[in-house]
Every structure is written in structure tokens, then in C-alpha cells.
Design an enzyme around this catalytic site. Structure first.
Site, short mmCIF file in Angstrom:
data_model
loop_
_atom_site.label_atom_id
_atom_site.label_comp_id
_atom_site.label_asym_id
_atom_site.label_seq_id
_atom_site.Cartn_x
_atom_site.Cartn_y
_atom_site.Cartn_z
N TYR A 301 0.82 -1.22 0.00
CA TYR A 301 0.00 0.00 0.00
C TYR A 301 0.85 1.27 0.00
CZ TYR A 301 -3.23 -3.41 2.11
OH TYR A 301 -3.98 -4.51 2.39
N CYS A 327 13.98 -12.41 -1.54
CA CYS A 327 14.56 -12.42 -2.88
C CYS A 327 13.86 -11.48 -3.85
CB CYS A 327 14.48 -13.83 -3.43
SG CYS A 327 12.77 -14.26 -3.78
#
Ligand code: LLP
Length: 398
Positions: A301, A327
Site C-alpha cells: 500500500y 529475494c
């Protein structure tokens, strides 16, 4: 507010990354609501999607709050935590009718959010099971579009313009509609947005003679960063009271709210440890032992979470990009000024109680954090950290 020393000692005892909750803060927030609405017939349903730890649910039950659920499993967790069915509300969205039947078999209050399920409900239960309808008020509000639910392109609720179809289903099956619900969005600071919602619902009241309550959903704004305001509860309570008192029918109805963030956002802290400092031409990265697998709000968000360096609070300030260890890009904060961050320091993210642990995952096969609650000065473990067995659980070896 928890002191840095209590967060440090919880991290020392239980390791990092660690969610720590301050029970007193939950009590304080609930108390604010009860106090603000003391002159109205308001019932609070804690929106437990924000944080469902069983101990937190039990704590909130003891405070006197009811609970709002968004899945049948939340309903079952609430029952497990000891809420009687009479204090449980299930505001469903887009669910299979079988789940509504199951909720009815458990005896909880239900808000239905589609014409299709309303029709099925009518066929199956007719007048025998009082039920609520979730409406879409066509009001655009909330912190950002992803958390806005009441606008005219939102999937949530039955659009108010479908009133004729609603009424036809209600009359065909002689449905007993006892509640009208809206939830406009999350992080709504402006009390007038709630008043607009009330006006939408008031227009509908004459069509539903069995009404016992009007449900205004959740979505109160909490401050995430300095200078951020929060919904002025006293001003809101006054406006709500004025509106309801002036309405000949609504004045006799209960008013329901479903706060999630307001109840538990500020009570929560995510404590992490700095694994790596990486100096580059563009920025200095402070890489912590967490990521969006534990707190997804910044990446999902663009949410701001205040960060503090617990273990070097008075170091000279520098600018850092605080990132995680998974990752993918998992930036918690860009260009954040912090007291010098060294490898091994403990950084804490504030406002991590609502939609923090609850939206965490095991991405990268990393463990989900442990959860600790501090109550009357005592830190207690309320969820152990995942372990390797948890990664294999449910996998079927063939
Ligand atoms: N009632 C209903 C029907 C809801 O859908 C929600 C939230 C609430 C109550 C509670 O809203 P609150 O008081 O917490 O704003 N994960 C997002 C927030 C999504 C809210 C979804 N529905 C975030 O972290 O910002």
C-alpha cells in the site's frame, strides 16, 4: 506505549523478528470508542481480520467488545476464543452459499453482500433467520484505492441502486432484514464521510420495517506518521448522535461499528535485527531479518511505518533505505533518517498490530515471526515462531 527497554528485552528473550503487542493500548483504544459513543446506542464489533491471535481475541472479548468476522474460519476462531454466537457478526463478501449456511448453523449474525446470495438465503431460510444486507453506498473514501470499498466500481456490497431488486427478493421470501451495513473504506479521517454513509442508509430505512440496527462498518483513521491525524472520535460521535436522534425511526435502532485498525494498529510493534549494512553510491541500505513476508503494508500500500533504532537511539543521524532479506524488492522505507544503524542493531516498526502478522506469509520458506503480548508489564509468548516442521506441514510426500 511500550518503552524501548521492554521491546529490547522481549527481543532478547524471544528473538527477532518479533511481533510485540501492548494490551493496555488495545484497552485504551476500546475505551476511547466506548467513551465517545456513550450517549448513543452503539455496539462495537472488533474487525478481527486485523489481528486474530486467540489471546488478543480473548482479551478483546473481556473488554466487552463484540467481534466482526470476514470468513467462516474467523467465525470459528471467535467461537473458539469464547465469544458466544450472539456477539459474532459475519460480514461476508463473495462467498459460496454453503459458507453462509454454515454460519447460520453456528447461529451468528450475518450480513449478505450479493443479490445472488440473498436470493439463496431467502429460498433456504425465508423469514426464519434474521439477516443483514451489506450495501455499496457509492462513496469514494479511504487512505488509497486498494483499501476503498464503497465506491461505484467496488465489488463490495449490493449497489444501493439495486434497491428494487433487493425489495423484490425480500418480499418474495418474506425475509426478515434486521441490519443494513456499509463499509466505505479504511483510514477515513473525515467524520463527514460517515455522515454521508448514514444519509444513504437513512433513505433506505422506510423499506425495511424489521430493522434493529444500522451498521456503519470500520475504517477509522489512525496516525502512522508524525502530523498524521486520526478520526476525531468525539466529533464523529456527536455527528452520529445528532443524525440518529433527529430521525424518527433510526433513533430507536442500534448503531454498529466494526473497527480493526483503530483497535489494534498502534498496539503492535515489529522488532527486527539488522543483518547487513550496504553502502552504495545511491543510498545506504540497512537490511533487516524480515521483509514483506512479515509486514507487507509498505510494499503493498506504500504505507508508512515509523521506524526507530532501539539499540542506538542517540547515535548521529544518517539517511537509510531500510530493506528486508527476501529475494525481491522489499523496501520498508526509503531515505529514512535514523540514528546510526549498525549491523546487529534492533529496528522497530510501529503501527504493526493491524494487518501485520495477519497478512504475513512463509514466502522464501522463511518462518513467520513469534508474537508476544505485554500485559501488566509481563511479556508472554502467544505464538511461537514457525519451525522447520511448519514448512513441511500439509505437504504430501508421494
Ligand atoms: N468491516 C469491514 C466489512 C471491512 O471490510 C473492514 C476492513 C473493516 C470492517 C475494518 O476496517 P479498519 O477499521 O481496519 O480500517 N489490509 C489493509 C486494510 C484492509 C481493510 C479491509 N477491510 C491495510 O493494511 O491497510
Amino acid at each position: 506505549m511500550l518503552s524501548p527497554s521492554s521491546l529490547l528485552s522481549a527481543a532478547q528473550q524471544y528473538g527477532t523478528p518479533l511481533y510485540v503487542y501492548d494490551a493496555d493500548k488495545i484497552k485504551e483504544q476500546y475505551g476511547k470508542l466506548v467513551h465517545a459513543f456513550r450517549e448513543s446506542n452503539v455496539v462495537i464489533y472488533y474487525a478481527c481480520k486485523a489481528l486474530t491471535n486467540i489471546h488478543v481475541l480473548r482479551y478483546i472479548k473481556e473488554l466487552g467488545s463484540n467481534v466482526d468476522c470476514s470468513s467462516i474460519n474467523e467465525v470459528k476462531l471467535a467461537l473458539y476464543a469464547g465469544f458466544p454466537a450472539s456477539r459474532i457478526l459475519y460480514t461476508s463478501n463473495g462467498i459460496a452459499f454453503e459458507e453462509i449456511e454454515e454460519a447460520a448453523s453456528l447461529g451468528v449474525t450475518i450480513n449478505i453482500d450479493s443479490l445472488s446470495n440473498l436470493e439463496k438465503f431467502g429460498k433456504r431460510f425465508g423469514h426464519s433467520y434474521p439477516v443483514g444486507i451489506r450495501l455499496r453506498p457509492n462513496i469514494l473514501a479511504g487512505g488509497n484505492l486498494k483499501i476503498s470499498t464503497g465506491h461505484d466500481r467496488s465489488k463490495f456490497g449490493v449497489p444501493v441502486e439495486d434497491l428494487p431488486a433487493i425489495l423484490s427478493t425480500v418480499s418474495t421470501y418474506n425475509l426478515q432484514i434486521t441490519n443494513l451495513h456499509i463499509h466505505t473504506g479504511s483510514e477515513i479521517k473525515d467524520a463527514d464521510i460517515f455522515v454521508r454513509g448514514i444519509e444513504v442508509l437513512f433513505d433506505l430505512i422506510p423499506h425495511f420495517p424489521d430493522l434493529k440496527s444500522v451498521d456503519l462498518g470500520g475504517g477509522f483513521k489512525v496516525p502512522y506518521k508524525e502530523g498524521d491525524g486520526e478520526t476525531d472520535m468525539d466529533a464523529l460521535a456527536q455527528k452520529v448522535k445528532q443524525a440518529f436522534d433527529a430521525h424518527p425511526v433510526a433513533r430507536n435502532l442500534q448503531i454498529w461499528f466494526e473497527p480493526g485498525k483503530f483497535m489494534v494498529s498502534d498496539c503492535g510493534y515489529l522488532v527486527t535485527k539488522v543483518n547487513v549494512i550496504k553502502e552504495t553510491a545511491a543510498t545506504v541500505f540497512a537490511g533487516v531479518d524480515s521483509g514483506f513476508n512479515h509486514l507487507i503494508r509498505p510494499m503493498f500500500y506504500d504505507a508508512y511505518h515509523k521506524i526507530e533504532n532501539l539499540s542506538n537511539p542517540s547515535g548521529p543521524e544518517h539517511v537509510y533505505t531500510v530493506v528486508g532479506n527476501i529475494c525481491e524488492t522489499d523496501t520498508f522505507a526509503w531515505d529514512r533518517k535514523l540514528p546510526q544503524v549498525r549491523e546487529g542493531d534492533l529496528l522497530v516498526f510501529y503501527n504493526a498490530g493491524a494487518y501485520g502478522f495477519e497478512m504475513s506469509s512463509r514466502f522464501n520458506s522463511r518462518f513467520r515471526p513469534a508474537e508476544v503480548i505485554i500485559e501488566n508489564g509481563n511479556a508472554r509468548l502467544i505464538r511461537r515462531r514457525d519451525n522447520f516442521d511448519d514448512l513441511l506441514r500439509n505437504q504430501v510426500e508421494i
